[in-house]
Write a protein that holds these residues in place. Structure first.
Motif, PDB file in Angstrom:
ATOM      1  N   UNK A 165       0.827  -1.208   0.000  1.00 30.91           N
ATOM      2  CA  UNK A 165       0.000   0.000   0.000  1.00 30.91           C
ATOM      3  C   UNK A 165       0.862   1.258   0.000  1.00 30.91           C
ATOM      4  N   UNK A 166       1.925   1.255   0.794  1.00 33.93           N
ATOM      5  CA  UNK A 166       2.809   2.416   0.871  1.00 33.93           C
ATOM      6  C   UNK A 166       3.536   2.648  -0.451  1.00 33.93           C
ATOM      7  N   UNK A 167       4.029   1.579  -1.051  1.00 34.23           N
ATOM      8  CA  UNK A 167       4.746   1.724  -2.314  1.00 34.23           C
ATOM      9  C   UNK A 167       3.814   2.215  -3.422  1.00 34.23           C
ATOM     10  N   UNK A 168       2.595   1.710  -3.431  1.00 28.86           N
ATOM     11  CA  UNK A 168       1.621   2.151  -4.435  1.00 28.86           C
ATOM     12  C   UNK A 168       1.356   3.647  -4.323  1.00 28.86           C
ATOM     13  N   UNK A 169       1.318   4.151  -3.077  1.00 30.42           N
ATOM     14  CA  UNK A 169       1.070   5.577  -2.869  1.00 30.42           C
ATOM     15  C   UNK A 169       2.244   6.445  -3.332  1.00 30.42           C
ATOM     16  N   UNK A 170       3.433   5.849  -3.455  1.00 29.96           N
ATOM     17  CA  UNK A 170       4.612   6.597  -3.936  1.00 29.96           C
ATOM     18  C   UNK A 170       4.867   6.364  -5.421  1.00 29.96           C
ATOM     19  N   UNK A 171       3.884   5.868  -6.125  1.00 31.58           N
ATOM     20  CA  UNK A 171       4.060   5.517  -7.533  1.00 31.58           C
ATOM     21  C   UNK A 171       4.647   6.689  -8.327  1.00 31.58           C
ATOM     22  N   UNK A 172       4.154   7.886  -8.090  1.00 34.30           N
ATOM     23  CA  UNK A 172       4.619   9.053  -8.851  1.00 34.30           C
ATOM     24  C   UNK A 172       6.083   9.362  -8.553  1.00 34.30           C
ATOM     25  N   UNK A 173       6.523   9.103  -7.329  1.00 33.12           N
ATOM     26  CA  UNK A 173       7.923   9.352  -6.978  1.00 33.12           C
ATOM     27  C   UNK A 173       8.852   8.425  -7.763  1.00 33.12           C
ATOM     28  N   UNK A 174       8.463   7.176  -7.894  1.00 28.98           N
ATOM     29  CA  UNK A 174       9.282   6.228  -8.648  1.00 28.98           C
ATOM     30  C   UNK A 174       9.438   6.646 -10.113  1.00 28.98           C
ATOM     31  N   UNK A 175       8.465   7.386 -10.631  1.00 28.84           N
ATOM     32  CA  UNK A 175       8.482   7.791 -12.038  1.00 28.84           C
ATOM     33  C   UNK A 175       9.248   9.089 -12.280  1.00 28.84           C
ATOM     34  N   UNK A 176       9.611   9.797 -11.221  1.00 26.38           N
ATOM     35  CA  UNK A 176      10.244  11.114 -11.330  1.00 26.38           C
ATOM     36  C   UNK A 176      11.747  10.952 -11.582  1.00 26.38           C
ATOM     37  N   UNK A 177      12.206  11.283 -12.776  1.00 27.78           N
ATOM     38  CA  UNK A 177      13.621  11.116 -13.111  1.00 27.78           C
ATOM     39  C   UNK A 177      14.507  12.181 -12.480  1.00 27.78           C
ATOM     40  N   UNK A 178      13.910  13.297 -12.033  1.00 25.65           N
ATOM     41  CA  UNK A 178      14.692  14.369 -11.409  1.00 25.65           C
ATOM     42  C   UNK A 178      14.939  14.135  -9.924  1.00 25.65           C
ATOM     43  N   UNK A 179      14.171  13.227  -9.320  1.00 28.43           N
ATOM     44  CA  UNK A 179      14.343  12.902  -7.896  1.00 28.43           C
ATOM     45  C   UNK A 179      14.378  11.390  -7.757  1.00 28.43           C
ATOM     46  N   UNK A 180      15.544  10.870  -7.379  1.00 25.01           N
ATOM     47  CA  UNK A 180      15.714   9.414  -7.313  1.00 25.01           C
ATOM     48  C   UNK A 180      15.984   8.938  -5.880  1.00 25.01           C
ATOM     49  N   UNK A 181      15.635   9.763  -4.902  1.00 26.99           N
ATOM     50  CA  UNK A 181      15.752   9.363  -3.498  1.00 26.99           C
ATOM     51  C   UNK A 181      14.571   9.937  -2.734  1.00 26.99           C
ATOM     52  N   UNK A 182      13.879   9.066  -1.994  1.00 23.63           N
ATOM     53  CA  UNK A 182      12.703   9.505  -1.243  1.00 23.63           C
ATOM     54  C   UNK A 182      12.347   8.430  -0.228  1.00 23.63           C
ATOM     55  N   UNK A 183      11.421   8.739   0.648  1.00 25.45           N
ATOM     56  CA  UNK A 183      10.974   7.779   1.655  1.00 25.45           C
ATOM     57  C   UNK A 183       9.796   6.985   1.104  1.00 25.45           C
ATOM     58  N   UNK A 184       9.879   5.661   1.183  1.00 20.87           N
ATOM     59  CA  UNK A 184       8.812   4.814   0.647  1.00 20.87           C
ATOM     60  C   UNK A 184       7.915   4.237   1.737  1.00 20.87           C
TER      61      UNK A 184
END
Length: 398
Positions: free
Chosen positions: A87-106
């Motif tokens: 559920x948490x990873x699904x909510x960060x779907x847009x972050x995984x797609x962002x090529x300008x930001x490749x580090x975030x909390x999942x």
């Protein structure tokens, strides 16, 4: 893990837990003496034995564990952790797609349903943070859940629970292929060298991503910038990329100098055009006054608690004084970026610190921007302490 035990909640706290408050607190429990081994599954009931929630015993700061479910029949097993992580990873779907930001909390602790656990993503590498012995008892289930759900280069872990007051210095590598560090991640298009194998910190605090972007995009151009408690100089890098005339980075730790140079170089910035000082920030304020230095922007991001040979700093007690010293070296029309990660008080109290500091110095100010945690640091309204970050951009009028 030991057999399940039952904790009785005092009547005056029952409504709070029914509403979804996730932390097991000492003052709310009648029979804490039944807790023996961290990692034990606990059921919370009211004084009439009505079920309130189920979780685990784990000592973290002032808490004694976390509630994981309000469903009496739900098991804390492999499938439970798979469901929470998915559920948490699904909510960060847009972050995984962002090529300008490749580090975030999942995965963000109680915000995603498991207090005491956070997981961060660094360009294909995952870092698990364990905040108590209690949650660490579920290590095998959680790591298996993670490996079932994602492709990864490697998994690292950080044991952030104290043993004799110290970080647990073990090999942080868990699974996959060991990284060749530093790896270069991107944040808003900015490069950062990070290390996942050098103790508790990686080289960048991901929760300040929006604040750094705002400094670069809105406020840095043409400014002289002082970055205090600068760590690896992330704010200075953003200010430089935003067109700052000069940055000055100040931190007591010896490592701050080579680490800051490394971050400048990762972005093609000549570190010789900027100032990096290894010294106590409080001594630097005195030095700046003595040398009649002033800055167009001063960034304050101190730890909640810090101790040097001559100074002890507590955000709750000493932030007003820190602001007073900052005001003295901030140019008129200049900007102070005041930040704290202390969970012991909220934004209203923090703004009260600002008001008091300017009143004590006979100054005037205007608040021009505020920030709390970014979206990947998910929080819940039932646990306000979880939304710990408070950042206020202040314009000094005089």
């Amino acid at each position: 893990m030991s057999n399940e035990v039952q904790l009785k909640v005092k009547d005056k706290f029952v409504s709070k837990y029914k509403a979804g408050f996730p932390q097991i607190n000492k003052e709310a429990i009648l029979n804490l003496d039944v807790l023996k081994d961290e990692g034990t599954i606990v059921s919370l009931v009211d004084e009439k034995n009505n079920f309130l929630g189920k979780g685990y015993y784990g000592r973290q700061n002032k808490g004694f564990g976390w509630i994981l479910t309000q469903k009496e029949t739900e098991s804390i097993d492999q499938q439970f952790f798979v469901n929470k992580l998915r559920a948490a990873f699904d909510q960060r779907h847009a972050f995984y797609k962002d090529k300008d930001t490749t580090a975030f909390r999942v995965f963000n602790g109680e915000g995603d349903g498991i207090g005491g656990l956070t997981i961060e993503y660094y360009d294909g590498y995952y870092v698990i943070n364990w905040y108590s012995h209690g949650i660490y008892c579920f290590k095998d289930l959680i790591i298996q859940s993670l490996t079932n759900l994602v492709d990864f280069k490697a998994i690292y872990e950080k044991k952030r629970f104290d043993v004799g007051g110290k970080y647990v210095e073990d090999d942080d590598f868990v699974s996959g292929e060991r990284g060749q560090f530093p790896i270069i991640i991107k944040e808003n298009g900015v490069n950062f060298a990070v290390y996942l194998n050098e103790g508790p910190m990686t080289g960048i605090f991901l929760d300040q991503r929006q604040v750094r972007k705002t400094i670069r995009d809105k406020y840095a151009k043409g400014k002289t910038v002082l970055n205090t408690f600068s760590y690896t100089g992330a704010f200075s890098v953003y200010a430089a990329l935003g067109g700052a005339k000069e940055t000055t980075s100040v931190d007591l730790a010896n490592r701050s100098l080579p680490k800051t140079v490394e971050q400048f170089q990762a972005n093609g910035i000549d570190e010789n055009d900027h100032v990096i000082r290894v010294m106590d920030v409080f001594n630097y304020f005195k030095y700046a006054i003595k040398k009649n230095l002033s800055f167009d922007m001063v960034i304050l991001d101190p730890p909640s608690f810090a101790r040097s040979k001559k100074h002890t700093f507590s955000a709750a007690k000493d932030y007003v004084k820190l602001l007073e010293e900052t005001i003295a070296i901030t140019a008129d029309k200049g900007i102070i970026v005041a930040s704290t990660n202390s969970s012991g008080f909220g934004m209203d109290k923090f703004k009260g610190f600002i008001e008091k500091a300017f009143k004590n110095t006979n100054g005037q100010y205007k608040i021009i921007d505020t920030f709390s945690l970014p979206d990947d640091f998910k929080t819940i309204k039932q646990y306000k302490e979880g939304n710990y970050l408070k950042v206020v951009f202040i314009k000094k009028i005089k």
